[in-house]
Design a protein around this motif. Sequence first.
Motif, PDB file in Angstrom:
ATOM      1  N   ARG A 157       0.823  -1.234  -0.106  1.00  0.00           N
ATOM      2  CA  ARG A 157       0.167   0.125   0.036  1.00  0.00           C
ATOM      3  C   ARG A 157       0.854   1.061  -0.024  1.00  0.00           C
ATOM      4  O   ARG A 157       1.926   1.255   0.686  1.00  0.00           O
ATOM      5  CB  ARG A 157      -0.888   0.141   1.318  1.00  0.00           C
TER       6      ARG A 157
ATOM      7  N   ASP B  38      -8.593   1.732  -1.320  1.00  0.00           N
ATOM      8  CA  ASP B  38      -7.256   0.557  -1.483  1.00  0.00           C
ATOM      9  C   ASP B  38      -7.483  -0.590  -2.163  1.00  0.00           C
ATOM     10  O   ASP B  38      -7.002  -1.757  -1.723  1.00  0.00           O
ATOM     11  CB  ASP B  38      -6.966   0.251   0.022  1.00  0.00           C
TER      12      ASP B  38
ATOM     13  N   ASP C 218      -6.187   4.060  -7.957  1.00  0.00           N
ATOM     14  CA  ASP C 218      -7.006   3.304  -6.619  1.00  0.00           C
ATOM     15  C   ASP C 218      -8.232   3.536  -6.861  1.00  0.00           C
ATOM     16  O   ASP C 218      -9.499   2.737  -6.231  1.00  0.00           O
ATOM     17  CB  ASP C 218      -6.358   3.925  -5.495  1.00  0.00           C
TER      18      ASP C 218
ATOM     19  N   TYR D 160       0.842   3.593  -4.998  1.00  0.00           N
ATOM     20  CA  TYR D 160       0.243   3.371  -6.265  1.00  0.00           C
ATOM     21  C   TYR D 160       0.582   4.202  -7.313  1.00  0.00           C
ATOM     22  O   TYR D 160       0.253   3.800  -8.582  1.00  0.00           O
ATOM     23  CB  TYR D 160      -1.329   3.585  -5.978  1.00  0.00           C
TER      24      TYR D 160
END
Length: 573
Positions: free
Chosen positions: A70, A93, A81, A73
């Motif tokens: 995480r 997420d 996302d 991205y």
Amino acid sequence: MADTAVPHPPLPSAPADKPPPAPRAAASLIVLRDGPRGMEVLMLRRAERPGDQNSGATVFPGGLLDDSDRGHYERCNGLDDAAASARLGIPSDGLHYWVAAVRECFEEAGLLFATGASGAMVDLHALPADEVVALRRALHANQTGMAEVCERFGVRLATDRLAYYSHWITPKGLPKIFDTRFFVTEAPAGQTAQEDATETVELLWQTPAEVLARARELKLMNVTAVTLKHLATFTRAADAVAWARAQTTVPLNRPRIGQSAQGRTPVNLGDWAYAELGRIDPEGRGHCSVELNPGVPVWLSPRVLRVTADNGSMMTGPGTNAYFIGAPGSDDWALLDPGPDHADHVKALLAHAPGRITRVLVTHTHKDHSPAAAAIVAATGAATYGRVAEHPEWQDTGFQPDHVLGDGDVLKLGEGVRLRVVHTPGHASNHLCYLLEEEKLLFTGDHLMQGSTVVINPPDGDMAVYLRSLEKLLAEDLDWLAPGHGFLIDEPHAVVHKTIAHRLGREAKVLAALQSLAADAPVDEEALLARVYADTPKHLHAVALRSLRAHLLKLRDDGRARGETGGAWQSRA
């Protein structure tokens, strides 16, 4: 009263010793390629490890989401996302799952879905082999993450190459629960899969059919076997990926566990026992049967006990269900549809009755539903309830009810047990359904059954009347169907709509066949049967002919066809 011990009805579940395990988020990647024997799928055989409920299984690359997946991205190609989360139906997420799938595949199988500066897939053979191995080991040990892999090799994650395929959650009752999103993609050109010798001990490239043929040897989990069966319907890797991308919604699959002759058995959404297991085993203890075992009593609620006759056949499916209905703890029970007059079945009914049998109720008088009433009455003195059919063909003409029931009649079977009669002719002129109002549970006899549509056999059966009786049920407040053949069925209104659509679809085929084959001259029923029921196995055509005639008679009454039963027919259009 029963002459042997009767199992207790289900009671509210006692509090568990500890709360059930929380689902653990995971991602898995199905990697496909086109090989010389057809489309092949990459499979990994997991290492044998104590305490791992999937130890030694052959699986797709995948594992738990990691915090290291995480927060970077921006290193992902072609997918942000917001879009990823919307695709998965979660607030945020969602891209975490895509990154985890890429990481797990690199860690376990040595395939890296990433692009270099040119936008082409990275060529792992051009990278230092020892560094690739070291990074895979560091990933496994949670000493690094995909951000570091991207930095070291100067690449971006090719998450846009992964298509969301399916969503599975481990059944209740298992020590570990995984909430897994599956993705599918084509293998990156110029890369070679290689096991990590830690979590995986062997890699296989085989067609889905080849893997399924070795299911026992390879220790396939239920989700893997189901996925492989679906993959086997594709001939090219690109087609499977395109199918996944084209899905508008991805349903959640959460199997349930029951007991079969082979022991603990998974039951998937759509399997016959699935809905019933959710009702009678909500905690997933896995002690309920996934089979309808003749003569074995099954409590469906404290008010309802089912015993199935050993008369399974092409016409009766797994056998005819008899239902005891009464107030918990009372000594006054009704028996609905006693079934065929078979000595062993009658003996089982008398043995498993939860109390005195004071009423025998019948949905209709076809010979698999009512003949045992005579033996039950002789043994208990119970009163009989039902109706007599208008036509004697295929009927149990010996059944003459003490009480003739009409639409809307209510039978009070004890405290908190009201059974309302719903007259539903069509399959048979005297057909009745019974609604247990407290549970919104409709006993359907043969009006609706599991696994197939019912036969409409004129003259006592009438297709137009049957359709009106189906539509009538849409006005009822229903949660469950208890059919004469099969397990409990949920989503009753959806089942009714589907049945109506099927019948109208078949009617449209009959009319189209008449317009095609009999445009200029009448055509016989055999020719129509071959055209209209081309999708039905030929050994069922004798039965299908009855329903064909019911459709033809309805079309004639509607003014859209002309002809006579057993003769030739022609369209009026």
